[in-house]
Scaffold this motif. Structure first.
Motif, PDB file in Angstrom:
ATOM      1  N   MET A 107      46.359  47.840  41.871  1.00 53.55           N
ATOM      2  CA  MET A 107      46.317  46.865  42.950  1.00 53.55           C
ATOM      3  C   MET A 107      47.133  45.659  42.515  1.00 53.55           C
ATOM      4  SD  MET A 107      42.245  46.830  43.847  1.00 53.55           S
ATOM      5  CE  MET A 107      41.345  48.300  44.347  1.00 53.55           C
ATOM      6  N   SER A 108      47.367  44.783  43.451  1.00 49.58           N
ATOM      7  CA  SER A 108      48.023  43.531  43.101  1.00 49.58           C
ATOM      8  C   SER A 108      47.126  42.743  42.159  1.00 49.58           C
ATOM      9  CB  SER A 108      48.298  42.710  44.357  1.00 49.58           C
ATOM     10  OG  SER A 108      47.079  42.181  44.869  1.00 49.58           O
ATOM     11  N   PRO A 109      47.701  41.897  41.307  1.00 50.21           N
ATOM     12  CA  PRO A 109      46.868  41.098  40.405  1.00 50.21           C
ATOM     13  C   PRO A 109      45.808  40.278  41.131  1.00 50.21           C
ATOM     14  CG  PRO A 109      49.169  40.968  39.751  1.00 50.21           C
ATOM     15  CD  PRO A 109      49.137  41.686  41.068  1.00 50.21           C
ATOM     16  N   VAL A 110      46.140  39.800  42.319  1.00 48.98           N
ATOM     17  CA  VAL A 110      45.177  39.010  43.085  1.00 48.98           C
ATOM     18  C   VAL A 110      44.008  39.885  43.527  1.00 48.98           C
ATOM     19  CG1 VAL A 110      44.819  37.690  45.209  1.00 48.98           C
ATOM     20  CG2 VAL A 110      46.908  37.347  43.868  1.00 48.98           C
ATOM     21  N   ALA A 111      44.312  41.099  44.037  1.00 48.20           N
ATOM     22  CA  ALA A 111      43.250  42.007  44.475  1.00 48.20           C
ATOM     23  C   ALA A 111      42.392  42.458  43.303  1.00 48.20           C
ATOM     24  CB  ALA A 111      43.857  43.211  45.190  1.00 48.20           C
ATOM     25  N   LEU A 112      43.018  42.727  42.156  1.00 47.28           N
ATOM     26  CA  LEU A 112      42.265  43.141  40.974  1.00 47.28           C
ATOM     27  C   LEU A 112      41.323  42.032  40.513  1.00 47.28           C
ATOM     28  CD1 LEU A 112      44.745  45.106  38.670  1.00 47.28           C
ATOM     29  CD2 LEU A 112      42.600  45.933  39.657  1.00 47.28           C
ATOM     30  N   ALA A 113      41.818  40.805  40.505  1.00 44.50           N
ATOM     31  CA  ALA A 113      40.974  39.677  40.105  1.00 44.50           C
ATOM     32  C   ALA A 113      39.819  39.495  41.083  1.00 44.50           C
ATOM     33  CB  ALA A 113      41.815  38.404  40.020  1.00 44.50           C
ATOM     34  N   ASP A 114      40.100  39.696  42.354  1.00 41.54           N
ATOM     35  CA  ASP A 114      39.053  39.548  43.371  1.00 41.54           C
ATOM     36  C   ASP A 114      37.984  40.624  43.199  1.00 41.54           C
ATOM     37  OD1 ASP A 114      37.866  38.457  45.733  1.00 41.54           O
ATOM     38  OD2 ASP A 114      38.732  40.105  46.893  1.00 41.54           O
ATOM     39  N   LEU A 115      38.428  41.861  42.975  1.00 35.67           N
ATOM     40  CA  LEU A 115      37.479  42.950  42.778  1.00 35.67           C
ATOM     41  C   LEU A 115      36.642  42.714  41.517  1.00 35.67           C
ATOM     42  CD1 LEU A 115      36.393  45.712  43.626  1.00 35.67           C
ATOM     43  CD2 LEU A 115      38.280  46.770  42.374  1.00 35.67           C
ATOM     44  N   ALA A 116      37.270  42.250  40.465  1.00 40.48           N
ATOM     45  CA  ALA A 116      36.552  42.002  39.212  1.00 40.48           C
ATOM     46  C   ALA A 116      35.491  40.921  39.390  1.00 40.48           C
ATOM     47  CB  ALA A 116      37.531  41.611  38.114  1.00 40.48           C
ATOM     48  N   GLN A 117      35.826  39.843  40.081  1.00 41.40           N
ATOM     49  CA  GLN A 117      34.835  38.784  40.264  1.00 41.40           C
ATOM     50  C   GLN A 117      33.719  39.227  41.190  1.00 41.40           C
ATOM     51  OE1 GLN A 117      34.072  36.570  43.039  1.00 41.40           O
ATOM     52  NE2 GLN A 117      35.382  37.681  44.495  1.00 41.40           N
ATOM     53  N   GLY A 118      34.046  40.082  42.179  1.00 39.43           N
ATOM     54  CA  GLY A 118      33.015  40.610  43.067  1.00 39.43           C
ATOM     55  C   GLY A 118      32.037  41.506  42.327  1.00 39.43           C
ATOM     56  N   MET A 119      32.560  42.391  41.466  1.00 40.89           N
ATOM     57  CA  MET A 119      31.690  43.256  40.674  1.00 40.89           C
ATOM     58  C   MET A 119      30.822  42.437  39.722  1.00 40.89           C
ATOM     59  SD  MET A 119      32.098  46.532  41.431  1.00 40.89           S
ATOM     60  CE  MET A 119      31.767  47.531  39.985  1.00 40.89           C
ATOM     61  N   TYR A 120      31.418  41.428  39.105  1.00 42.60           N
ATOM     62  CA  TYR A 120      30.660  40.585  38.173  1.00 42.60           C
ATOM     63  C   TYR A 120      29.514  39.879  38.898  1.00 42.60           C
ATOM     64  CZ  TYR A 120      29.476  36.585  35.270  1.00 42.60           C
ATOM     65  OH  TYR A 120      28.787  35.638  34.558  1.00 42.60           O
ATOM     66  N   ARG A 121      29.783  39.311  40.057  1.00 43.30           N
ATOM     67  CA  ARG A 121      28.749  38.593  40.795  1.00 43.30           C
ATOM     68  C   ARG A 121      27.649  39.538  41.268  1.00 43.30           C
ATOM     69  NH1 ARG A 121      31.560  33.846  44.497  1.00 43.30           N
ATOM     70  NH2 ARG A 121      32.720  32.838  42.805  1.00 43.30           N
ATOM     71  N   PHE A 122      28.039  40.711  41.708  1.00 43.54           N
ATOM     72  CA  PHE A 122      27.034  41.678  42.157  1.00 43.54           C
ATOM     73  C   PHE A 122      26.130  42.075  40.998  1.00 43.54           C
ATOM     74  CE2 PHE A 122      25.365  45.868  43.063  1.00 43.54           C
ATOM     75  CZ  PHE A 122      24.962  45.762  44.380  1.00 43.54           C
ATOM     76  N   GLN A 123      26.735  42.403  39.861  1.00 43.00           N
ATOM     77  CA  GLN A 123      25.946  42.835  38.712  1.00 43.00           C
ATOM     78  C   GLN A 123      25.054  41.712  38.182  1.00 43.00           C
ATOM     79  OE1 GLN A 123      26.120  45.793  39.187  1.00 43.00           O
ATOM     80  NE2 GLN A 123      27.121  46.809  37.466  1.00 43.00           N
ATOM     81  N   ARG A 124      25.535  40.494  38.231  1.00 44.23           N
ATOM     82  CA  ARG A 124      24.729  39.366  37.776  1.00 44.23           C
ATOM     83  C   ARG A 124      23.489  39.204  38.653  1.00 44.23           C
ATOM     84  NH1 ARG A 124      27.502  33.570  37.888  1.00 44.23           N
ATOM     85  NH2 ARG A 124      27.287  34.028  40.122  1.00 44.23           N
ATOM     86  N   LEU A 125      23.647  39.358  39.962  1.00 43.03           N
ATOM     87  CA  LEU A 125      22.504  39.299  40.870  1.00 43.03           C
ATOM     88  C   LEU A 125      21.564  40.482  40.648  1.00 43.03           C
ATOM     89  CD1 LEU A 125      24.146  38.238  44.267  1.00 43.03           C
ATOM     90  CD2 LEU A 125      22.544  36.883  42.901  1.00 43.03           C
ATOM     91  N   TYR A 188      18.829  49.023  44.218  1.00 43.25           N
ATOM     92  CA  TYR A 188      19.260  50.408  44.091  1.00 43.25           C
ATOM     93  C   TYR A 188      20.261  50.556  42.950  1.00 43.25           C
ATOM     94  CZ  TYR A 188      20.317  55.048  46.099  1.00 43.25           C
ATOM     95  OH  TYR A 188      20.470  56.390  46.330  1.00 43.25           O
ATOM     96  N   ALA A 189      21.204  49.610  42.872  1.00 42.70           N
ATOM     97  CA  ALA A 189      22.200  49.672  41.802  1.00 42.70           C
ATOM     98  C   ALA A 189      21.541  49.493  40.440  1.00 42.70           C
ATOM     99  CB  ALA A 189      23.266  48.605  42.030  1.00 42.70           C
ATOM    100  N   GLN A 190      20.629  48.527  40.330  1.00 46.77           N
ATOM    101  CA  GLN A 190      19.930  48.308  39.074  1.00 46.77           C
ATOM    102  C   GLN A 190      19.046  49.496  38.723  1.00 46.77           C
ATOM    103  OE1 GLN A 190      20.492  46.128  36.965  1.00 46.77           O
ATOM    104  NE2 GLN A 190      18.689  45.464  35.838  1.00 46.77           N
ATOM    105  N   SER A 191      18.463  50.130  39.732  1.00 46.63           N
ATOM    106  CA  SER A 191      17.626  51.312  39.527  1.00 46.63           C
ATOM    107  C   SER A 191      18.421  52.437  38.883  1.00 46.63           C
ATOM    108  CB  SER A 191      17.049  51.769  40.871  1.00 46.63           C
ATOM    109  OG  SER A 191      16.397  53.005  40.762  1.00 46.63           O
ATOM    110  N   GLY A 192      19.695  52.564  39.239  1.00 47.97           N
ATOM    111  CA  GLY A 192      20.557  53.594  38.673  1.00 47.97           C
ATOM    112  C   GLY A 192      21.466  53.070  37.584  1.00 47.97           C
ATOM    113  N   THR A 193      21.060  52.037  36.874  1.00 43.37           N
ATOM    114  CA  THR A 193      21.746  51.392  35.751  1.00 43.37           C
ATOM    115  C   THR A 193      22.620  50.236  36.223  1.00 43.37           C
ATOM    116  OG1 THR A 193      21.760  53.476  34.521  1.00 43.37           O
ATOM    117  CG2 THR A 193      23.141  51.704  33.673  1.00 43.37           C
ATOM    118  N   ASP A 194      23.648  50.539  37.019  1.00 41.25           N
ATOM    119  CA  ASP A 194      24.496  49.489  37.599  1.00 41.25           C
ATOM    120  C   ASP A 194      25.416  50.134  38.627  1.00 41.25           C
ATOM    121  OD1 ASP A 194      26.718  50.622  36.145  1.00 41.25           O
ATOM    122  OD2 ASP A 194      26.173  49.408  34.416  1.00 41.25           O
ATOM    123  N   LEU A 195      26.124  49.298  39.370  1.00 43.65           N
ATOM    124  CA  LEU A 195      26.969  49.804  40.449  1.00 43.65           C
ATOM    125  C   LEU A 195      28.078  50.706  39.919  1.00 43.65           C
ATOM    126  CD1 LEU A 195      27.423  49.667  43.529  1.00 43.65           C
ATOM    127  CD2 LEU A 195      28.981  47.758  43.127  1.00 43.65           C
TER     128      LEU A 195
END
Length: 461
Positions: A107-125, A188-195
């Motif tokens: 993906m473009s660097p911008v899209a990759l950075a966006d996806l990475a921050q989205g995954m991080y925030r989801f997992q933190r929650l 659900y994600a935490q129940s199965g370890t993580d997303l």
């Protein structure tokens, strides 16, 4: 008089019965279908190749499933994955990427950075969520008041990042992001370890398959239970009081016992008659737990030709009707079998179309991912899980907004002598085969403990 009556011969019901019998508790299992397995179903292609029409995969940390495979003398094999690349088709742009866990999509660097921050925030929650009592998690009210969709579109900044999460949601829950609460997605994600585990093959939830099909687990357990399993016995009514239970089938046959374990999907459990009626909080819960929407499709070819072209048979796309595919060929590698899912809105729309139109649309998707050869399979097969009378949807039930915080207390709580089990009842690997087995065994342990204190034996009605 039977001590415990189990309603449903899926993995949860069979696991519960197996544990109870091992503790010398008298059991009968009532199954509506003419087969065992529930949402795990085996199929056979015209050349004899077995396919999994229902639940299919095992993965790391699913300890009970792997132990069960060993206990029953079965074997697993790896999903075809690392040897080829995954095809990513987002926003009209196709690219290939390594299927190994942790590999980054092109993906473009911008899209990759966006996806990475989205995954991080989801997992933190997700790490905040209490698996035993999600409704008591920090900020549970706020998390449960919003949909997964609203969180995606508030958190992800790029169209690519949003599309990635949308496809992941459909693949995991067979539902749209607007169908489920954010709290449920996190639980659900935490129940199965993580997303990442839920969407991965390598070290993920789709890593392994059972040789001959996952239905062999159900069949092997049922074989050992013998005539305790009664097929073609759909339950209609459950009477219950302080002295025991009476379970009535549609044909009028009745079974008396001291306890009953209901392992049906929540929406089907809510359709049974109960006398006296269930408490309002339990009945209201079952009204609010819809099943996912999915049609599973297979195409057989003489060989898995995509492998020679460097692909592993996996595709992930934001264009339907088939947005996710896998190589479902047998362990020996021939014939080649492509499997795909129509999920969420796509499944709901295409289920109303003639099968000929559905097949044409499915094969167009396969050809878009894997080339013209994919448009002409030797054989095509599909299973619409929404149309199954004793399932009415897969993969499992999901909690809509507000349900966890309003009705969570009723999630697994018995109603007198009625106990609940099933994939939806497990705090660990909720919605998966692992969760079903865990749930059935946990209920059995509870009943065995009660039996030891003399509570299960009961008296004749």
């Amino acid at each position: 008089m039977t001590q415990v009556i189990v309603v449903g011969a899926g993995l949860a019901g069979l696991a519960a019965a197996r544990r109870l019998v091992g503790a010398d508790v008298d059991v009968v299992v009532l199954e509506a279908r003419d087969r065992v397995g529930g949402r795990v179903e085996g199929g056979t292609l015209a050349d004899g190749t077995p396919v999994e029409l229902g639940g299919q995969w095992l993965g790391p940390t699913q300890d009970r499933m792997y132990a069960l495979v060993e206990e029953l003398g079965l074997e697993t094999f790896r999903t075809y994955n690392d040897e080829g690349q995954l095809l990513l088709d987002l926003l009209g742009i196709q690219s290939r990427m390594s299927a190994r866990r942790g590999a980054l999509p092109r993906m473009s660097p911008v899209a990759l950075a966006d996806l990475a921050q989205g995954m991080y925030r989801f997992q933190r929650l997700a790490r905040r969520i209490r698996l035993d009592q999600p409704w008591r998690s920090r900020d549970a009210d706020a998390l449960d008041a919003q949909t997964f969709h609203s969180w995606i579109h508030r958190t992800l900044r790029t169209a690519t990042g949003r599309a990635y999460f949308h496809v992941a949601c459909e693949a995991i829950w067979a539902a749209e992001p607007g169908d489920l609460s954010l709290l449920h997605a996190l639980f659900y994600a935490q129940s199965g370890t993580d997303l990442e585990t839920l969407i991965s093959v390598d070290r993920g939830a789709q890593q392994d398959r059972v040789v001959g099909g996952s239905v062999r687990l159900a069949e092997a357990m049922a074989d050992r239970l013998g005539d305790r399993v009664r097929l073609g016995s759909p339950v209609r009514r459950i009477e219950h009081d302080g002295s025991g239970v009476r379970v009535e089938c549609r044909d009028g046959t009745t079974y008396d016992g001291s306890h009953v374990v209901v392992t049906l999907p929540p929406t089907l459990a809510g359709r049974l008659e109960y006398a006296p009626v269930l408490p309002s909080w339990r009945d209201q819960l079952t009204q609010r737990l819809p099943a996912g929407s999915v049609v599973k499709v297979f195409a057989r070819y003489d060989e898995p030709f995509w492998r020679a072209e460097g692909l592993n048979g996996q595709a992930a796309s934001d264009r339907g009707p088939v947005k996710v595919t896998f190589d479902s060929s047998p362990p020996e590698g021939r014939p080649g079998v492509l499997m795909g899912f129509l999920e969420g809105r796509e499944a709901r729309q295409w289920a109303r179309r003639p099968e000929t139109e559905r097949r044409e649309a499915v094969l167009e998707c396969f050809a878009r991912y894997f080339g013209a050869r994919a448009a002409t399979p030797v054989e095509y097969l599909e299973r619409d899980w929404m149309a199954e009378e004793f399932t009415r949807g897969c993969y499992g039930a999901h909690f809509t907004p507000g349900v966890w915080t309003s009705y969570g207390e009723a999630w697994r709580e018995p109603v007198g002598r009625i106990h609940w089990a099933g994939a939806e009842c497990s705090p660990v690997w909720n919605g998966y085969m692992e969760g079903a087995v865990r749930s059935g065994e946990e209920v059995a342990l509870r009943l065995v403990t009660e039996a030891a204190s003399g509570e299960v034996a009961g008296g004749p009605r």
